[in-house]
Design an enzyme around this catalytic site. Structure first.
Site, PDB file in Angstrom:
ATOM      1  N   LYS A 221       0.838  -1.212   0.000  1.00  0.00           N
ATOM      2  CA  LYS A 221       0.000   0.000   0.000  1.00  0.00           C
ATOM      3  C   LYS A 221       0.872   1.262   0.000  1.00  0.00           C
ATOM      4  CE  LYS A 221      -3.748   2.498   0.101  1.00  0.00           C
ATOM      5  NZ  LYS A 221      -3.639   3.656   0.894  1.00  0.00           N
TER       6      LYS A 221
ATOM      7  N   GLU B 278       0.776   6.779  -6.567  1.00  0.00           N
ATOM      8  CA  GLU B 278      -0.320   7.772  -6.566  1.00  0.00           C
ATOM      9  C   GLU B 278       0.255   9.198  -6.614  1.00  0.00           C
ATOM     10  OE1 GLU B 278      -3.617   6.855  -3.726  1.00  0.00           O
ATOM     11  OE2 GLU B 278      -3.076   8.781  -2.853  1.00  0.00           O
TER      12      GLU B 278
HETATM   13  O1  LIG Z   1      -5.663   4.569  -2.005  1.00  0.00           O
HETATM   14  C1  LIG Z   1      -6.317   5.368  -1.363  1.00  0.00           C
HETATM   15  O2  LIG Z   1      -7.508   5.257  -1.094  1.00  0.00           O
HETATM   16  C2  LIG Z   1      -5.585   6.591  -0.887  1.00  0.00           C
HETATM   17  O3  LIG Z   1      -4.220   6.469  -1.110  1.00  0.00           O
HETATM   18  C3  LIG Z   1      -5.848   6.795   0.581  1.00  0.00           C
HETATM   19  O4  LIG Z   1      -5.161   5.818   1.303  1.00  0.00           O
HETATM   20  C4  LIG Z   1      -5.578   8.195   1.092  1.00  0.00           C
HETATM   21  O5  LIG Z   1      -6.347   9.113   0.400  1.00  0.00           O
HETATM   22  C5  LIG Z   1      -4.143   8.542   1.030  1.00  0.00           C
HETATM   23  O6  LIG Z   1      -3.533   7.950   2.139  1.00  0.00           O
HETATM   24  C6  LIG Z   1      -3.816  10.011   1.048  1.00  0.00           C
HETATM   25  O7  LIG Z   1      -2.435  10.088   1.160  1.00  0.00           O
HETATM   26  P1  LIG Z   1      -1.675  11.433   1.340  1.00  0.00           P
HETATM   27  O8  LIG Z   1      -2.321  12.150   2.498  1.00  0.00           O
HETATM   28  O9  LIG Z   1      -0.274  11.044   1.648  1.00  0.00           O
HETATM   29  O10 LIG Z   1      -1.833  12.190   0.061  1.00  0.00           O
END
Ligand SMILES: O=C(O)[C@H](O)[C@@H](O)[C@H](O)[C@H](O)COP(=O)(O)O
Length: 293
Positions: free
Chosen positions: A162, A169
């Site tokens: 993850k 991401e």
């Molecule tokens: O896959 C997901 O659903 C996202 O990644 C989720 O886990 C969350 O929105 C992030 O953790 C935001 O991460 P940041 O705060 O580091 O941008």
């Protein structure tokens, strides 16, 4: 997010006992069909034997203290699943501590955010195989389809995968953002970014869920006038970069994406002021003052 996950499980026919520190969240879960506990002790007492507890709280101290309490209150063979964005090294450590007491700790990297209730959650699971099999109906109900969850490896690996997912991401988000800014700057073409992002959703190589959401956002608010350019971060991007350095694996795109987040969180950067001062000192170049802005 935990509330939405509980709702999705209830819709699939699971019985849920929920506990949240916030009374409002407890009421919400109750209205969605969960049995509500007012304390962690009540929650544990209400669960049938071979208790399964899914923890969905912010990573760091809240997760640590919740897991510590569960360690004291649960019994051999019980299963605890951490579905938050915990650091995988913490999960490896916790896995060992739970194992010493004959309990099972699973780390479930969970992607899906606020859309997961309707769309389903993508789950990356680490931990003992028998425990994973035991709770697999939960994963199957949360996932969008049978391919939406996977036992990726031993304890810690779920949160590791993850973490890397979130590093990717960051990189994808940064690339879209830069491309959109470049198109916006090309004023002579008068490009409509809402139309272009929508266009790219259809058959383009760069189509994605992030692009879908961007296109929808720009359709409603193309200038993003009310948004600040401050972008928060929860830690996973930073951990990905640290891990890439420790492993000696180059990750330049993710690294720069994280650095851009950090820059966005500064107001007037001191480094920028130092650059300006040096340029002025060596070349006599004009400086822009805060009062000029
Ligand atoms: O896959 C997901 O659903 C996202 O990644 C989720 O886990 C969350 O929105 C992030 O953790 C935001 O991460 P940041 O705060 O580091 O941008």
């Amino acid at each position: 997010m935990g509330g939405n996950m509980a709702t999705r499980l209830i819709r699939a026919g699971h019985e849920i006992v929920g506990f949240d520190l916030s009374e409002e969240n407890r009421q919400k879960a109750a209205s969605n069909g969960a049995e509500i506990a007012n304390t962690l002790d009540d929650l544990i007492a209400a669960l049938p034997e071979r208790k399964v507890v899914w923890v969905m709280v912010p990573h760091g101290k809240p997760t640590e203290s919740t897991l510590q309490s569960l360690l004291e209150k649960l019994a051999e063979h019980d299963i605890v699943i951490d579905g938050g964005n915990s650091n995988y090294q913490d999960s490896m450590r916790r896995g060992e501590i739970f194992a010493e007491k004959g309990m099972f700790f699973l780390d479930a990297g969970t992607s899906g955010g606020i859309w997961g209730l309707e769309e389903g959650y993508c789950l990356m699971i680490g931990g003992d195989t028998d425990a994973v099999v035991h709770v697999s109906p939960i994963f199957a109900a949360l996932a969008p389809n049978p391919k939406g969850w996977l036992h990726v490896g031993p304890v810690g690996s779920g949160h590791f995968v993850k973490m890397v997912h979130n590093g990717i991401e960051y990189g994808m988000m940064q690339a879209y953002a830069e491309g959109l800014e470049l198109m916006r700057a090309k004023e002579e073409f008068g490009l409509n970014l809402a139309n272009i992002t929508e266009l790219w959703r259809h058959g383009s190589v760069v189509r994605s869920w992030l692009l879908d959401l961007t296109a929808e956002y720009l359709k409603n608010d193309p200038e993003l006038k009310d948004l600040s350019d401050y972008v928060s971060d929860s830690g996973e991007g930073r951990w990905t970069v640290i891990d890439s350095i420790q492993e000696g694996v180059p990750a330049p795109v993710i690294t720069l994406s994280v650095q851009m987040r950090l820059r966005s969180q500064q107001d007037q950067s001191y480094a920028g002021k130092v650059l300006s001062a040096m340029r002025n000192a060596f070349g006599g170049h004009a400086v822009k003052k805060v009062s000029d802005e």
